[in-house]
Design a protein around this motif. Structure first.
Motif, PDB file in Angstrom:
ATOM      1  N   ASP A  66     -10.247  17.381  32.572  1.00 33.34           N
ATOM      2  CA  ASP A  66      -9.846  16.167  33.829  1.00 33.34           C
ATOM      3  C   ASP A  66      -9.697  15.261  33.753  1.00 33.34           C
ATOM      4  OD1 ASP A  66     -11.899  15.275  34.620  1.00 33.34           O
ATOM      5  OD2 ASP A  66     -12.336  16.588  36.240  1.00 33.34           O
ATOM      6  N   LYS A  67      -9.487  14.275  33.993  1.00 28.37           N
ATOM      7  CA  LYS A  67      -9.340  12.132  33.610  1.00 28.37           C
ATOM      8  C   LYS A  67     -11.259  11.699  33.704  1.00 28.37           C
ATOM      9  CE  LYS A  67      -8.498  10.213  38.101  1.00 28.37           C
ATOM     10  NZ  LYS A  67      -7.985   9.366  38.574  1.00 28.37           N
ATOM     11  N   ASN A 197       2.617  17.033  46.902  1.00 36.80           N
ATOM     12  CA  ASN A 197       2.981  16.578  45.131  1.00 36.80           C
ATOM     13  C   ASN A 197       1.827  17.903  44.420  1.00 36.80           C
ATOM     14  OD1 ASN A 197       4.238  16.446  43.160  1.00 36.80           O
ATOM     15  ND2 ASN A 197       2.935  14.084  43.365  1.00 36.80           N
ATOM     16  N   THR A 198       1.189  19.198  44.902  1.00 38.33           N
ATOM     17  CA  THR A 198       0.867  19.392  44.183  1.00 38.33           C
ATOM     18  C   THR A 198       0.912  21.030  43.148  1.00 38.33           C
ATOM     19  OG1 THR A 198      -0.033  21.100  46.113  1.00 38.33           O
ATOM     20  CG2 THR A 198      -1.052  19.353  45.770  1.00 38.33           C
ATOM     21  N   SER A 224      -2.118  20.430  38.716  1.00 39.30           N
ATOM     22  CA  SER A 224      -1.978  19.275  39.579  1.00 39.30           C
ATOM     23  C   SER A 224      -2.349  19.043  40.881  1.00 39.30           C
ATOM     24  CB  SER A 224      -0.457  18.682  38.345  1.00 39.30           C
ATOM     25  OG  SER A 224       0.110  19.271  39.267  1.00 39.30           O
ATOM     26  N   ASP A 225      -2.573  17.498  41.223  1.00 42.50           N
ATOM     27  CA  ASP A 225      -2.350  17.251  42.798  1.00 42.50           C
ATOM     28  C   ASP A 225      -2.548  15.449  42.758  1.00 42.50           C
ATOM     29  OD1 ASP A 225      -3.336  15.899  45.427  1.00 42.50           O
ATOM     30  OD2 ASP A 225      -5.095  16.321  44.860  1.00 42.50           O
ATOM     31  N   ASN A 226      -1.116  14.727  43.050  1.00 41.51           N
ATOM     32  CA  ASN A 226      -0.463  13.906  43.147  1.00 41.51           C
ATOM     33  C   ASN A 226      -1.094  13.222  41.746  1.00 41.51           C
ATOM     34  OD1 ASN A 226       0.196  13.447  45.595  1.00 41.51           O
ATOM     35  ND2 ASN A 226      -2.355  13.112  45.872  1.00 41.51           N
ATOM     36  N   GLU A 227      -1.633  12.332  41.462  1.00 44.68           N
ATOM     37  CA  GLU A 227      -2.446  11.525  39.414  1.00 44.68           C
ATOM     38  C   GLU A 227      -3.392  12.887  39.246  1.00 44.68           C
ATOM     39  OE1 GLU A 227      -2.615   7.862  40.796  1.00 44.68           O
ATOM     40  OE2 GLU A 227      -1.050   6.702  40.888  1.00 44.68           O
ATOM     41  N   LYS A 228      -3.853  13.304  40.120  1.00 44.39           N
ATOM     42  CA  LYS A 228      -4.764  14.596  38.993  1.00 44.39           C
ATOM     43  C   LYS A 228      -4.700  15.283  38.280  1.00 44.39           C
ATOM     44  CE  LYS A 228      -7.043  14.124  42.775  1.00 44.39           C
ATOM     45  NZ  LYS A 228      -7.746  14.714  44.583  1.00 44.39           N
ATOM     46  N   LYS A 229      -5.223  15.542  37.532  1.00 47.79           N
ATOM     47  CA  LYS A 229      -4.637  16.839  36.512  1.00 47.79           C
ATOM     48  C   LYS A 229      -6.239  17.410  36.122  1.00 47.79           C
ATOM     49  CE  LYS A 229      -1.402  18.056  32.847  1.00 47.79           C
ATOM     50  NZ  LYS A 229      -0.359  18.371  32.539  1.00 47.79           N
TER      51      LYS A 229
END
Length: 261
Positions: A66-67, A197-198, A224-229
């Motif tokens: 992840d990020k 947005n998932t 992905s969940d909004n800006e999280k991938k």
């Protein structure tokens, strides 16, 4: 802390798989979709590829990204069909997390943070942002459609030379299932909640043929969940069918229980 625990649980959930004492016969041949057929035909052909087994032991190498972090671990899974799934995540041979899933309950603990969870699927599904139950988890691991396709309504198409079933029953959630044309093995499962947005994509690059059944050679997951991938790559190493084994699970002393609002 809740963010870390949630990511770790997702990691555990999608990192379950593979070990077969029976030798495989090699990759299952696949073919491309060329002519449209009905949703009923696709569904019937998919379920004709029977997944008949009593128990399944699985071991795999897992890459998680992840990020914020990148991890390489091993995952072992024990499945007693339709009854329970035990997952163990190990790093250099040391168990770092373990979970026991049954049709009514999810139990999970992790050593990083000394936390554990016990609860039902309703609270867990709400927390993770996607509808979960035991059958969905089991189906994903063995390469079967997550949903019971016989209970849904779908429109059909050919996309990327695969048969596509797209759900038309739920306006709040978009679901699509993609199948190759030789044995109607599932190649991709997709779940999207536009309002939240998932998105969850599950890919099955190849399948191997075993005397008991066909299994994926691995799973690729994009969540992905909004800006999280999050990306998870699982390589199945070995597979054992229909052996007798135990499902040991106990939370170590001193761990703090997590309660999900």
């Amino acid at each position: 802390m809740k963010k870390v625990i949630k990511l770790t649980f997702l990691f555990f959930l999608f990192c379950s798989v593979t070990l077969v004492s029976c030798k495989s016969k090699g990759l299952i041949a696949e073919s491309k979709a060329v002519a449209k057929i009905s949703a009923a035909q696709i569904i019937e052909n998919h379920y004709n590829s029977a997944k008949n087994f009593k128990t399944l032991y699985i071991k795999s190498d897992v890459d998680y990204k992840d990020k914020d972090q990148s991890l390489n671990v091993t995952a072992e899974i024990k499945i007693k069909k339709d009854e329970k799934i035990l997952v163990s995540i190990r790093f250099f041979g040391i168990t770092m997390a373990k979970a026991l899933i049954t049709p009514t309950q999810v139990q999970y603990y992790e050593k990083a943070g000394n936390k554990y969870f016990e609860g039902n699927y309703a609270s867990l599904s709400q927390w993770l942002g996607t509808d979960l139950d035991f059958q969905k988890v089991q189906n994903m691991l063995i390469g079967q459609a997550i949903d019971d396709l016989k209970k849904g309504k779908y429109k059909t198409d050919i996309q990327d030379k695969l048969y596509k079933l797209e759900s038309i029953a739920d306006q709040n959630m978009e679901k699509a299932f993609y199948f190759e044309a030789a044995n109607f093995l599932i190649k991709k499962q997709q779940i999207m909640q536009t309002a939240k947005n998932t998105k969850l994509n599950v890919f099955y690059p190849n399948y191997k043929d075993y005397p008991t059944m066909g299994l994926p050679t691995g799973i690729e997951i994009e969540a992905s969940d909004n800006e999280k991938k999050t990306n998870i790559y699982i390589d199945y190493n070995t597979v054992n069918f229909d052996e007798e084994f135990s499902f040991p699970y106990s939370v170590p002393n001193g761990y703090e229980r997590i309660f999900i609002d």
